[in-house]
Scaffold this motif. Structure first.
Motif, PDB file in Angstrom:
ATOM      1  N   ARG A   1      -1.885 -11.372  -9.270  1.00 43.58           N
ATOM      2  CA  ARG A   1      -0.739 -11.909  -8.522  1.00 43.58           C
ATOM      3  C   ARG A   1      -0.052 -10.810  -7.715  1.00 43.58           C
ATOM      4  N   ALA A   2       0.145  -9.650  -8.327  1.00 47.00           N
ATOM      5  CA  ALA A   2       0.814  -8.547  -7.633  1.00 47.00           C
ATOM      6  C   ALA A   2      -0.016  -8.051  -6.460  1.00 47.00           C
ATOM      7  N   LEU A   3      -1.332  -7.986  -6.648  1.00 52.03           N
ATOM      8  CA  LEU A   3      -2.210  -7.538  -5.566  1.00 52.03           C
ATOM      9  C   LEU A   3      -2.140  -8.500  -4.386  1.00 52.03           C
ATOM     10  N   LEU A   4      -2.172  -9.791  -4.686  1.00 53.47           N
ATOM     11  CA  LEU A   4      -2.096 -10.807  -3.631  1.00 53.47           C
ATOM     12  C   LEU A   4      -0.776 -10.717  -2.869  1.00 53.47           C
ATOM     13  N   LEU A   5       0.331 -10.661  -3.595  1.00 51.71           N
ATOM     14  CA  LEU A   5       1.640 -10.655  -2.945  1.00 51.71           C
ATOM     15  C   LEU A   5       1.869  -9.380  -2.136  1.00 51.71           C
ATOM     16  N   THR A   6       1.397  -8.250  -2.650  1.00 50.21           N
ATOM     17  CA  THR A   6       1.560  -6.990  -1.917  1.00 50.21           C
ATOM     18  C   THR A   6       0.734  -6.999  -0.636  1.00 50.21           C
ATOM     19  N   LEU A   7      -0.446  -7.579  -0.707  1.00 48.35           N
ATOM     20  CA  LEU A   7      -1.276  -7.698   0.496  1.00 48.35           C
ATOM     21  C   LEU A   7      -0.617  -8.624   1.514  1.00 48.35           C
ATOM     22  N   GLU A   8      -0.098  -9.739   1.041  1.00 49.00           N
ATOM     23  CA  GLU A   8       0.511 -10.721   1.943  1.00 49.00           C
ATOM     24  C   GLU A   8       1.845 -10.247   2.509  1.00 49.00           C
ATOM     25  N   ARG A   9       2.712  -9.756   1.638  1.00 49.60           N
ATOM     26  CA  ARG A   9       4.088  -9.469   2.052  1.00 49.60           C
ATOM     27  C   ARG A   9       4.259  -8.073   2.638  1.00 49.60           C
ATOM     28  N   SER A  10       3.571  -7.086   2.064  1.00 47.68           N
ATOM     29  CA  SER A  10       3.720  -5.713   2.554  1.00 47.68           C
ATOM     30  C   SER A  10       2.565  -5.262   3.433  1.00 47.68           C
ATOM     31  N   LYS A  11       1.534  -6.108   3.546  1.00 48.82           N
ATOM     32  CA  LYS A  11       0.358  -5.800   4.373  1.00 48.82           C
ATOM     33  C   LYS A  11      -0.335  -4.523   3.903  1.00 48.82           C
ATOM     34  N   LEU A  12      -0.359  -4.328   2.587  1.00 45.96           N
ATOM     35  CA  LEU A  12      -0.966  -3.140   1.999  1.00 45.96           C
ATOM     36  C   LEU A  12      -2.103  -3.545   1.070  1.00 45.96           C
ATOM     37  N   GLN A  13      -3.273  -2.946   1.285  1.00 46.77           N
ATOM     38  CA  GLN A  13      -4.409  -3.201   0.401  1.00 46.77           C
ATOM     39  C   GLN A  13      -4.363  -2.217  -0.756  1.00 46.77           C
ATOM     40  N   VAL A  14      -4.332  -2.755  -1.963  1.00 48.42           N
ATOM     41  CA  VAL A  14      -4.241  -1.939  -3.167  1.00 48.42           C
ATOM     42  C   VAL A  14      -5.297  -2.429  -4.152  1.00 48.42           C
ATOM     43  N   GLU A  15      -5.877  -1.522  -4.902  1.00 47.86           N
ATOM     44  CA  GLU A  15      -6.851  -1.917  -5.919  1.00 47.86           C
ATOM     45  C   GLU A  15      -6.126  -2.340  -7.197  1.00 47.86           C
ATOM     46  N   PRO A  16      -6.795  -3.058  -8.102  1.00 45.49           N
ATOM     47  CA  PRO A  16      -6.114  -3.516  -9.320  1.00 45.49           C
ATOM     48  C   PRO A  16      -5.465  -2.394 -10.124  1.00 45.49           C
ATOM     49  N   ALA A  17      -6.148  -1.259 -10.262  1.00 45.76           N
ATOM     50  CA  ALA A  17      -5.556  -0.146 -11.008  1.00 45.76           C
ATOM     51  C   ALA A  17      -4.305   0.388 -10.331  1.00 45.76           C
ATOM     52  N   GLY A  18      -4.274   0.292  -9.010  1.00 42.89           N
ATOM     53  CA  GLY A  18      -3.158   0.846  -8.256  1.00 42.89           C
ATOM     54  C   GLY A  18      -1.963  -0.066  -8.134  1.00 42.89           C
ATOM     55  N   ILE A  19      -2.096  -1.309  -8.603  1.00 37.40           N
ATOM     56  CA  ILE A  19      -1.016  -2.286  -8.442  1.00 37.40           C
ATOM     57  C   ILE A  19      -0.277  -2.534  -9.753  1.00 37.40           C
ATOM     58  N   ALA A  20      -0.649  -1.833 -10.822  1.00 36.79           N
ATOM     59  CA  ALA A  20      -0.074  -2.104 -12.146  1.00 36.79           C
ATOM     60  C   ALA A  20       1.441  -1.955 -12.163  1.00 36.79           C
ATOM     61  N   ALA A  21       1.966  -0.954 -11.474  1.00 34.40           N
ATOM     62  CA  ALA A  21       3.416  -0.740 -11.468  1.00 34.40           C
ATOM     63  C   ALA A  21       4.139  -1.919 -10.831  1.00 34.40           C
TER      64      ALA A  21
ATOM     65  N   HIS B   1       1.545  13.528   2.998  1.00 34.27           N
ATOM     66  CA  HIS B   1       2.789  13.159   2.331  1.00 34.27           C
ATOM     67  C   HIS B   1       2.962  11.667   2.589  1.00 34.27           C
ATOM     68  N   THR B   2       2.449  10.881   1.672  1.00 32.01           N
ATOM     69  CA  THR B   2       2.375   9.437   1.888  1.00 32.01           C
ATOM     70  C   THR B   2       3.767   8.818   1.968  1.00 32.01           C
ATOM     71  N   PRO B   3       3.900   7.738   2.726  1.00 31.27           N
ATOM     72  CA  PRO B   3       5.230   7.147   2.919  1.00 31.27           C
ATOM     73  C   PRO B   3       5.744   6.419   1.688  1.00 31.27           C
ATOM     74  N   SER B   4       7.048   6.294   1.633  1.00 34.16           N
ATOM     75  CA  SER B   4       7.720   5.443   0.653  1.00 34.16           C
ATOM     76  C   SER B   4       8.282   4.261   1.435  1.00 34.16           C
ATOM     77  N   LEU B   5       7.665   3.098   1.250  1.00 36.73           N
ATOM     78  CA  LEU B   5       7.988   1.930   2.068  1.00 36.73           C
ATOM     79  C   LEU B   5       8.778   0.898   1.272  1.00 36.73           C
ATOM     80  N   SER B   6       9.814   0.374   1.883  1.00 34.41           N
ATOM     81  CA  SER B   6      10.648  -0.626   1.223  1.00 34.41           C
ATOM     82  C   SER B   6       9.888  -1.932   1.028  1.00 34.41           C
ATOM     83  N   ALA B   7      10.010  -2.495  -0.165  1.00 31.17           N
ATOM     84  CA  ALA B   7       9.439  -3.816  -0.462  1.00 31.17           C
ATOM     85  C   ALA B   7      10.572  -4.831  -0.429  1.00 31.17           C
ATOM     86  N   GLY B   8      11.017  -5.136   0.778  1.00 34.94           N
ATOM     87  CA  GLY B   8      12.170  -6.018   0.936  1.00 34.94           C
ATOM     88  C   GLY B   8      11.974  -7.397   0.342  1.00 34.94           C
ATOM     89  N   TRP B   9      10.733  -7.849   0.293  1.00 35.45           N
ATOM     90  CA  TRP B   9      10.461  -9.185  -0.246  1.00 35.45           C
ATOM     91  C   TRP B   9      10.763  -9.269  -1.739  1.00 35.45           C
TER      92      TRP B   9
END
Length: 403
Positions: free
Chosen positions: A263-283, A22-30
């Motif tokens: 851009r979204a992949l970079l910012l999510t990696l930097e700000r949320s410390k989450l590695q996501v693939e391009p298909a997974g970052i579309a939202a 049951h994967t977490p739902s994490l706040s993206a405060g940034w």
């Protein structure tokens, strides 16, 4: 089979209990800090096998009869469905054969083999690979496990929607990465059945977006071509099962550019410390493109985190460029002592970190006394980029190109 309903999704959730995370739902405060929109990430990149695909794959395979299980299963996938099927088959003790398109990411291939599956490469696109897998199924008797066009697959993926509502009871908008439509269809059905007031939005890569023309036509349409870094959602034609559900339950389909994905992949990696693939970052890319269009609280799916390190490097460079933090500039110099030193000094005086310098005499456009120098620079934003370019030009250097 009968159409998928909420009971099917709840039944899938019971079957998957103890199998999936049951994967977490994490706040993206940034995002909220910058844009004023309350956003959380549904982190399916942290799911077993690195994506949401295990949900549908296990729900489908676990329902096979003993006779069907003995025949084994076969699937076609660029990587995430492959891993989901391979892992589900391994858990259930079933032989799995996976067809992958040529050029599938090496880590996804290695992980699939690591789960015990036999991998065969065929075709340049997932649609060509699907044909090969289906032919193998007919010839061998193996049960074909479609990546998105089956009721059990859709019901399994829909369990993510149930979790989103449990974890975010005040959610107003759910944004889902979309390829063939299995995840979007299942999630939308689950959410709209329980909370019809919640807006559900699907997001596709604009260079592989089959749903907008299909919805306009009223039936699934095949794209003539696709070209996107988001291989996991590069599907040329929607599935019949998810298409019907999406037509009824999804409020909107949006598309995002390759630059927005990077851009979204970079910012999510930097700000949320989450590695996501391009298909997974579309939202996330869609939200960053137009944050005012999404009523909060918003939940965005991070649908997968399986990315080839080499691709990650290229995507991050693109993300840096689209964020104003990287500049490549090609400059034509007189081929004489001190010219390069003067250029480097000019750039250094602007507080710029020079990542790499290269030069060539081989350009046919060059005079015998000229040389082209290419600088890769780390910059502090778009304003800093412009200041550097203006300073280079002001010092009398000829800028050939830049990006």
């Amino acid at each position: 089979m009968k159409p998928v309903n909420l009971d099917d999704i709840r039944d899938a959730a019971s079957l998957l209990d103890g199998v999936i995370r049951h994967t977490p739902s994490l706040s993206a405060g940034w995002i909220e800090k910058k844009y004023g929109v309350n956003v959380s990430f549904k982190c399916e990149n942290l799911q077993r096998a690195g994506s949401f695909k295990i949900r549908g794959a296990y729900n489908r395979i676990a329902r096979l009869s003993e006779a069907e299980r003995a025949r084994g299963v076969v699937a076609a996938s660029a990587g995430n469905h492959a891993q989901g099927v391979a892992l589900a088959a391994q858990i259930l003790g079933i032989e799995a054969t996976i067809f992958m398109p040529l050029g599938a990411p090496l880590p996804k291939f290695q992980a699939t083999v690591g789960y015990g599956a036999t991998v065969k490469f065929h075709g340049k696109t997932i649609d060509e690979t699907l044909v090969a897998a289906f032919e193998f199924s007919e010839q061998s008797g193996a049960i074909f496990i479609h990546p998105f066009d089956h009721e059990h697959i859709v019901a399994g993926q829909g369990t993510m929607g149930l979790e989103i509502l449990e974890q975010n009871p005040d959610v107003k908008t759910v944004v889902v990465c979309t390829g063939g439509g299995g995840l979007l269809a299942g999630t939308a059905l689950a959410i709209k059945s329980l909370r019809p007031d919640v807006k559900v939005i699907g997001v596709q890569a604009e260079m592989a977006a089959a749903y907008p023309p299909s919805l306009a036509a009223g039936s699934p349409q095949m794209l003539p071509k696709m070209s996107t870094m988001a291989d996991g959602i590069a599907v040329g034609k929607p599935g019949d099962v998810p298409f019907k559900i999406i037509s009824e339950y999804v409020d909107e389909i949006r598309t995002v550019s390759e630059a927005s994905l990077a851009r979204a992949l970079l910012l999510t990696l930097e700000r949320s410390k989450l590695q996501v693939e391009p298909a997974g970052i579309a939202a996330v890319a869609a939200i960053l493109d137009d944050p005012e269009a999404f009523e909060g609280p918003v939940v965005a799916s991070l649908s997968g985190g399986n990315i080839d390190p080499l691709l990650l490097n290229r995507v991050l460079r693109t993300g840096l460029a689209t964020s104003g933090r990287f500049l490549m500039v090609q400059i034509r110099l007189a081929d004489q002592p001190g010219a390069l030193a003067k250029l480097v000094s000019c750039v250094g005086d602007m507080g710029t970190n020079i990542i790499q310098v290269s030069h060539t005499h081989m350009n046919p456009a060059l005079a015998i006394s000229e040389v082209d120098v290419e600088l890769e620079l780390e910059t502090r934003g778009f304003e800093h980029r412009e200041q550097i370019l203006n300073q280079i030009i002001a010092q009398g250097f000829e800028v050939v190109t830049h990006y």
